[in-house]
Design a protein around this motif. Structure first.
Motif, PDB file in Angstrom:
ATOM      1  N   ASP A  93      55.938  48.586  49.163  1.00 26.85           N
ATOM      2  CA  ASP A  93      55.139  47.613  48.086  1.00 26.85           C
ATOM      3  C   ASP A  93      53.869  48.610  47.456  1.00 26.85           C
ATOM      4  O   ASP A  93      52.907  47.546  47.295  1.00 26.85           O
ATOM      5  CB  ASP A  93      54.890  46.354  48.593  1.00 26.85           C
ATOM      6  N   PHE A  94      54.207  49.791  47.396  1.00 24.22           N
ATOM      7  CA  PHE A  94      52.906  50.375  46.870  1.00 24.22           C
ATOM      8  C   PHE A  94      52.400  50.002  45.561  1.00 24.22           C
ATOM      9  O   PHE A  94      51.242  49.961  45.188  1.00 24.22           O
ATOM     10  CB  PHE A  94      53.237  51.869  46.620  1.00 24.22           C
ATOM     11  N   PHE A  95      53.401  49.561  44.616  1.00 24.18           N
ATOM     12  CA  PHE A  95      53.050  49.067  43.115  1.00 24.18           C
ATOM     13  C   PHE A  95      52.163  47.676  43.368  1.00 24.18           C
ATOM     14  O   PHE A  95      51.360  47.710  42.430  1.00 24.18           O
ATOM     15  CB  PHE A  95      54.436  48.928  42.291  1.00 24.18           C
ATOM     16  N   VAL A  96      52.567  46.905  44.258  1.00 29.45           N
ATOM     17  CA  VAL A  96      51.923  45.633  44.290  1.00 29.45           C
ATOM     18  C   VAL A  96      50.261  45.912  44.806  1.00 29.45           C
ATOM     19  O   VAL A  96      49.484  45.488  44.166  1.00 29.45           O
ATOM     20  CB  VAL A  96      52.356  44.865  45.433  1.00 29.45           C
ATOM     21  N   ILE A  97      50.260  46.788  45.806  1.00 31.08           N
ATOM     22  CA  ILE A  97      48.799  47.332  46.255  1.00 31.08           C
ATOM     23  C   ILE A  97      48.064  47.987  45.156  1.00 31.08           C
ATOM     24  O   ILE A  97      47.106  47.522  44.789  1.00 31.08           O
ATOM     25  CB  ILE A  97      49.044  48.336  47.443  1.00 31.08           C
ATOM     26  N   LEU A  98      48.783  48.835  44.477  1.00 34.93           N
ATOM     27  CA  LEU A  98      47.993  49.420  43.202  1.00 34.93           C
ATOM     28  C   LEU A  98      47.463  48.467  42.038  1.00 34.93           C
ATOM     29  O   LEU A  98      46.544  48.483  41.795  1.00 34.93           O
ATOM     30  CB  LEU A  98      49.032  50.304  42.536  1.00 34.93           C
ATOM     31  N   LYS A  99      48.504  47.648  41.832  1.00 38.04           N
ATOM     32  CA  LYS A  99      48.236  46.509  40.688  1.00 38.04           C
ATOM     33  C   LYS A  99      47.093  45.887  41.175  1.00 38.04           C
ATOM     34  O   LYS A  99      45.983  45.359  40.580  1.00 38.04           O
ATOM     35  CB  LYS A  99      49.422  45.690  40.533  1.00 38.04           C
ATOM     36  N   GLN A 100      46.980  45.202  42.414  1.00 34.48           N
ATOM     37  CA  GLN A 100      45.993  44.204  42.783  1.00 34.48           C
ATOM     38  C   GLN A 100      44.661  45.088  43.030  1.00 34.48           C
ATOM     39  O   GLN A 100      43.667  44.431  42.765  1.00 34.48           O
ATOM     40  CB  GLN A 100      46.301  43.685  44.265  1.00 34.48           C
ATOM     41  N   CYS A 101      44.917  46.367  43.379  1.00 34.38           N
ATOM     42  CA  CYS A 101      43.668  47.197  43.451  1.00 34.38           C
ATOM     43  C   CYS A 101      42.976  47.527  41.978  1.00 34.38           C
ATOM     44  O   CYS A 101      41.724  47.082  42.131  1.00 34.38           O
ATOM     45  CB  CYS A 101      44.153  48.711  43.869  1.00 34.38           C
ATOM     46  N   ARG A 102      43.641  47.538  41.176  1.00 30.27           N
ATOM     47  CA  ARG A 102      43.192  47.738  39.536  1.00 30.27           C
ATOM     48  C   ARG A 102      42.523  46.411  39.017  1.00 30.27           C
ATOM     49  O   ARG A 102      41.715  46.387  38.589  1.00 30.27           O
ATOM     50  CB  ARG A 102      44.357  48.163  38.530  1.00 30.27           C
ATOM     51  N   GLU A 103      43.297  45.388  39.444  1.00 26.28           N
ATOM     52  CA  GLU A 103      42.707  43.892  39.183  1.00 26.28           C
ATOM     53  C   GLU A 103      41.421  43.609  39.639  1.00 26.28           C
ATOM     54  O   GLU A 103      40.667  43.208  39.014  1.00 26.28           O
ATOM     55  CB  GLU A 103      43.857  42.988  39.233  1.00 26.28           C
ATOM     56  N   ARG A 104      41.538  44.009  40.973  1.00 27.49           N
ATOM     57  CA  ARG A 104      40.264  43.848  41.520  1.00 27.49           C
ATOM     58  C   ARG A 104      38.956  44.611  41.018  1.00 27.49           C
ATOM     59  O   ARG A 104      37.917  44.037  41.170  1.00 27.49           O
ATOM     60  CB  ARG A 104      40.191  44.454  43.268  1.00 27.49           C
ATOM     61  N   MET A 105      39.147  45.790  40.308  1.00 26.87           N
ATOM     62  CA  MET A 105      38.133  46.528  39.994  1.00 26.87           C
ATOM     63  C   MET A 105      38.122  46.087  38.444  1.00 26.87           C
ATOM     64  O   MET A 105      37.366  46.844  37.496  1.00 26.87           O
ATOM     65  CB  MET A 105      38.748  47.957  40.067  1.00 26.87           C
ATOM     66  N   ASN A 106      38.996  45.198  37.793  1.00 27.20           N
ATOM     67  CA  ASN A 106      38.592  44.787  36.547  1.00 27.20           C
ATOM     68  C   ASN A 106      38.855  45.794  35.527  1.00 27.20           C
ATOM     69  O   ASN A 106      38.087  45.987  34.439  1.00 27.20           O
ATOM     70  CB  ASN A 106      37.356  44.103  36.284  1.00 27.20           C
ATOM     71  N   LEU A 107      39.846  46.672  35.879  1.00 28.25           N
ATOM     72  CA  LEU A 107      40.218  47.958  34.852  1.00 28.25           C
ATOM     73  C   LEU A 107      41.661  47.636  34.165  1.00 28.25           C
ATOM     74  O   LEU A 107      42.549  46.990  34.653  1.00 28.25           O
ATOM     75  CB  LEU A 107      40.272  49.092  35.737  1.00 28.25           C
ATOM     76  N   THR A 108      41.624  48.165  32.864  1.00 30.60           N
ATOM     77  CA  THR A 108      42.754  48.127  32.164  1.00 30.60           C
ATOM     78  C   THR A 108      43.714  49.232  32.794  1.00 30.60           C
ATOM     79  O   THR A 108      43.113  50.141  33.450  1.00 30.60           O
ATOM     80  CB  THR A 108      42.614  48.453  30.619  1.00 30.60           C
ATOM     81  N   GLN A 109      45.007  49.295  32.512  1.00 26.06           N
ATOM     82  CA  GLN A 109      45.708  50.464  32.829  1.00 26.06           C
ATOM     83  C   GLN A 109      45.261  51.641  32.321  1.00 26.06           C
ATOM     84  O   GLN A 109      45.287  52.815  33.139  1.00 26.06           O
ATOM     85  CB  GLN A 109      47.229  50.385  32.584  1.00 26.06           C
ATOM     86  N   LYS A 110      44.721  51.621  31.297  1.00 30.58           N
ATOM     87  CA  LYS A 110      44.228  52.974  30.581  1.00 30.58           C
ATOM     88  C   LYS A 110      42.998  53.398  31.400  1.00 30.58           C
ATOM     89  O   LYS A 110      42.804  54.497  31.730  1.00 30.58           O
ATOM     90  CB  LYS A 110      43.785  52.720  29.118  1.00 30.58           C
ATOM     91  N   GLU A 111      42.093  52.457  31.654  1.00 35.68           N
ATOM     92  CA  GLU A 111      40.787  52.956  32.245  1.00 35.68           C
ATOM     93  C   GLU A 111      41.116  53.475  33.877  1.00 35.68           C
ATOM     94  O   GLU A 111      40.635  54.186  34.367  1.00 35.68           O
ATOM     95  CB  GLU A 111      39.877  51.584  32.658  1.00 35.68           C
ATOM     96  N   PHE A 112      42.252  52.888  34.286  1.00 34.82           N
ATOM     97  CA  PHE A 112      42.675  53.119  35.644  1.00 34.82           C
ATOM     98  C   PHE A 112      42.929  54.402  35.742  1.00 34.82           C
ATOM     99  O   PHE A 112      42.772  55.207  36.549  1.00 34.82           O
ATOM    100  CB  PHE A 112      43.683  52.154  36.042  1.00 34.82           C
ATOM    101  N   ALA A 113      43.873  54.541  34.641  1.00 33.36           N
ATOM    102  CA  ALA A 113      44.617  56.046  34.472  1.00 33.36           C
ATOM    103  C   ALA A 113      43.505  57.045  34.480  1.00 33.36           C
ATOM    104  O   ALA A 113      43.719  58.365  35.114  1.00 33.36           O
ATOM    105  CB  ALA A 113      45.246  56.036  33.443  1.00 33.36           C
ATOM    106  N   GLU A 114      42.318  56.772  33.895  1.00 32.12           N
ATOM    107  CA  GLU A 114      41.416  57.839  33.738  1.00 32.12           C
ATOM    108  C   GLU A 114      40.592  58.059  35.038  1.00 32.12           C
ATOM    109  O   GLU A 114      40.339  59.244  35.463  1.00 32.12           O
ATOM    110  CB  GLU A 114      40.483  57.408  32.519  1.00 32.12           C
ATOM    111  N   LYS A 115      40.454  56.968  35.916  1.00 34.37           N
ATOM    112  CA  LYS A 115      39.872  57.137  37.025  1.00 34.37           C
ATOM    113  C   LYS A 115      40.458  57.929  37.939  1.00 34.37           C
ATOM    114  O   LYS A 115      40.127  58.607  38.986  1.00 34.37           O
ATOM    115  CB  LYS A 115      39.582  55.661  37.633  1.00 34.37           C
TER     116      LYS A 115
END
Ligand SMILES: [Zn+2]
Length: 145
Positions: free
Chosen positions: A59-81
């Motif tokens: 369930d890595f993809f669930v964890i990743l998505k939740q993590c990104r949403e917690r940080m309030n980042l778009t996929q693009k911002e997350f990608a940069e991070k």
């Protein structure tokens, strides 16, 4: 003894029926068809092997998505991070791309999340008294710890 007719890597240990024809296959390949005969397994003998390996959580993809949403980042911002392409993030979050251990470990570090788990696979083969016909359900037991 001959070699497995499916993978050719190990000696065959049982006969299975695949689409009407019988094949002599090794224990690894016995799941590809219906097992009709098991050879060379002495009665009442149980073969137990325990394998352990690091693998990326299902369930890595669930964890990743939740993590990104917690940080309030778009996929693009997350990608940069995480220094990956936006497309990669998209594929990761939809489960279309399973990160390799290297990438998973990098993400764990950067995001302080757990993506890799140590899995032990317990496979026990027991030859039943009444019959020497084994099905894949009989021979494989997965035990996650
Ligand atoms: Zn095989």
């Amino acid at each position: 003894m001959g070699l497995c007719e499916l993978c050719g890597r190990k000696e065959f240990s049982c006969t299975i029926i695949v689409e009407g024809s019988s094949l002599n296959v090794c224990s690894d390949c016995s799941g590809f068809g219906k097992v009709v005969h098991t050879a060379n397994v002495p009665k009442k003998r149980a073969v137990k092997t325990v394998l352990a390996e690091d693998s990326v959580k299902n369930d890595f993809f669930v964890i990743l998505k939740q993590c990104r949403e917690r940080m309030n980042l778009t996929q693009k911002e997350f990608a940069e991070k995480i220094m990956e392409k936006e497309n990669t993030v998209h594929k990761l979050e939809t489960g279309h791309l399973v990160p390799g251990l290297e990438l998973a470990r990098k993400l764990e570090k950067l995001l302080k999340i757990a993506l890799v788990e140590h899995v032990s696979v317990d496979s026990t083969v027991v030859n039943k008294k009444e019959s020497n016909t084994l099905t894949i359900g009989d021979v494989i037991e997965l035990d996650e710890r």
